[in-house]
Write a protein that holds these residues in place. Sequence first.
Motif, PDB file in Angstrom:
ATOM      1  N   ASN A  84       0.800  -1.247   0.000  1.00 30.72           N
ATOM      2  CA  ASN A  84       0.000   0.000   0.000  1.00 30.72           C
ATOM      3  C   ASN A  84       0.823   1.283   0.000  1.00 30.72           C
ATOM      4  O   ASN A  84       0.243   2.375   0.023  1.00 30.72           O
ATOM      5  CB  ASN A  84      -0.975   0.036   1.190  1.00 30.72           C
ATOM      6  CG  ASN A  84      -1.961  -1.107   1.163  1.00 30.72           C
ATOM      7  OD1 ASN A  84      -2.450  -1.477   0.099  1.00 30.72           O
ATOM      8  ND2 ASN A  84      -2.255  -1.665   2.329  1.00 30.72           N
ATOM      9  N   THR A  85       2.147   1.171  -0.044  1.00 27.46           N
ATOM     10  CA  THR A  85       2.947   2.395   0.037  1.00 27.46           C
ATOM     11  C   THR A  85       2.919   3.194  -1.264  1.00 27.46           C
ATOM     12  O   THR A  85       2.815   4.424  -1.237  1.00 27.46           O
ATOM     13  CB  THR A  85       4.403   2.063   0.405  1.00 27.46           C
ATOM     14  OG1 THR A  85       4.930   1.100  -0.523  1.00 27.46           O
ATOM     15  CG2 THR A  85       4.499   1.505   1.815  1.00 27.46           C
ATOM     16  N   ARG A  86       3.010   2.512  -2.409  1.00 28.56           N
ATOM     17  CA  ARG A  86       2.986   3.249  -3.678  1.00 28.56           C
ATOM     18  C   ARG A  86       1.650   3.945  -3.874  1.00 28.56           C
ATOM     19  O   ARG A  86       1.591   5.061  -4.396  1.00 28.56           O
ATOM     20  CB  ARG A  86       3.256   2.299  -4.855  1.00 28.56           C
ATOM     21  CG  ARG A  86       4.665   1.775  -4.912  1.00 28.56           C
ATOM     22  CD  ARG A  86       4.904   0.921  -6.148  1.00 28.56           C
ATOM     23  NE  ARG A  86       4.774   1.716  -7.355  1.00 28.56           N
ATOM     24  CZ  ARG A  86       3.777   1.607  -8.234  1.00 28.56           C
ATOM     25  NH1 ARG A  86       2.792   0.752  -8.033  1.00 28.56           N
ATOM     26  NH2 ARG A  86       3.766   2.354  -9.318  1.00 28.56           N
ATOM     27  N   GLU A  87       0.574   3.283  -3.494  1.00 27.06           N
ATOM     28  CA  GLU A  87      -0.740   3.893  -3.614  1.00 27.06           C
ATOM     29  C   GLU A  87      -0.803   5.202  -2.827  1.00 27.06           C
ATOM     30  O   GLU A  87      -1.256   6.235  -3.337  1.00 27.06           O
ATOM     31  CB  GLU A  87      -1.827   2.924  -3.123  1.00 27.06           C
ATOM     32  CG  GLU A  87      -2.010   1.689  -3.987  1.00 27.06           C
ATOM     33  CD  GLU A  87      -1.101   0.529  -3.602  1.00 27.06           C
ATOM     34  OE1 GLU A  87      -1.448  -0.622  -3.899  1.00 27.06           O
ATOM     35  OE2 GLU A  87      -0.023   0.777  -3.020  1.00 27.06           O
ATOM     36  N   ALA A  88      -0.344   5.153  -1.583  1.00 26.35           N
ATOM     37  CA  ALA A  88      -0.378   6.352  -0.741  1.00 26.35           C
ATOM     38  C   ALA A  88       0.495   7.456  -1.316  1.00 26.35           C
ATOM     39  O   ALA A  88       0.123   8.639  -1.306  1.00 26.35           O
ATOM     40  CB  ALA A  88       0.073   5.997   0.677  1.00 26.35           C
ATOM     41  N   LEU A  89       1.670   7.072  -1.838  1.00 25.60           N
ATOM     42  CA  LEU A  89       2.585   8.059  -2.406  1.00 25.60           C
ATOM     43  C   LEU A  89       1.971   8.750  -3.619  1.00 25.60           C
ATOM     44  O   LEU A  89       1.999   9.977  -3.738  1.00 25.60           O
ATOM     45  CB  LEU A  89       3.900   7.377  -2.793  1.00 25.60           C
ATOM     46  CG  LEU A  89       4.949   8.269  -3.453  1.00 25.60           C
ATOM     47  CD1 LEU A  89       5.419   9.364  -2.520  1.00 25.60           C
ATOM     48  CD2 LEU A  89       6.143   7.432  -3.924  1.00 25.60           C
TER      49      LEU A  89
END
Length: 273
Positions: A102-107
Amino acid sequence: MPSRTEQIDLSDIIGDELPYLRRYARALTGSQRTGDNYAAATLEAILQEPAIFERSMAPKTALFRAFHMIWSTAGAPTADTEDPTSRMESRALDHMAGLTNNTREALLLSTIEGFSFEHVGQIMQVDTDEAESLTNIAIAEMEKSMSGKVMIIEDEAIIAMDIHSIVSEMGHNITGIARTRDAAVTLASKDRPDLILADIQLADNSSGIDAVNDILEQFGNLPVIFITAFPERLLTGDKPEPAFLIAKPYSVEQVRSAVSQAMFFSSTETLKA
């Protein structure tokens, strides 16, 4: 089943935000084709079940939230191993698997799409603190993952130097700055880049799209980020369009995020001017 009137109403509400959903989905998957397919699946789901479009939210937030419901249940996109372009996408997806979930989505949501951490949390259905934490993790993981040679195609000197400064501070080497199509092709021939940052309209009225396509014909697939004051013109879904797109005026965070994202992918789709 929603009535015809409800479907028309939803279409009107969503229409203005659809190009930005395409931009997000393309950057998330690294592919125009795959990203647009996810965006289309989201629209179909909303038309079938309007309740997933939360009308108490701003339309863009509600649309992206509905997208994430589809994204989180569909699983990671897969590629056709018989298709050379898909094989490149598959390698990129394998690389992405090493990132924290989920980190790329948040970024992307916070930097490219400009959502606040509160709205990122609403879209991803996490709290605000977690949304911010995921974004910071993504920045750290992606920026340390790789560095390379970056070529800039931009005719405005101030913008070109600004981009040069941002990208070089990330640890990348700048092969040079080109202001025209011919200069870009010559520069790439002298020093093959790992990534291209290209404006659309160049100094002599030549096209950054044409310049990129010339370079890709010479070297094959390279990741490319296009920069334009009119992003909606390249987010129609009607023709070959970029997977990575930054709108002018841009922020430092947008450039850093796009460069980190694009470096994760080994291909970009060619465009028609």
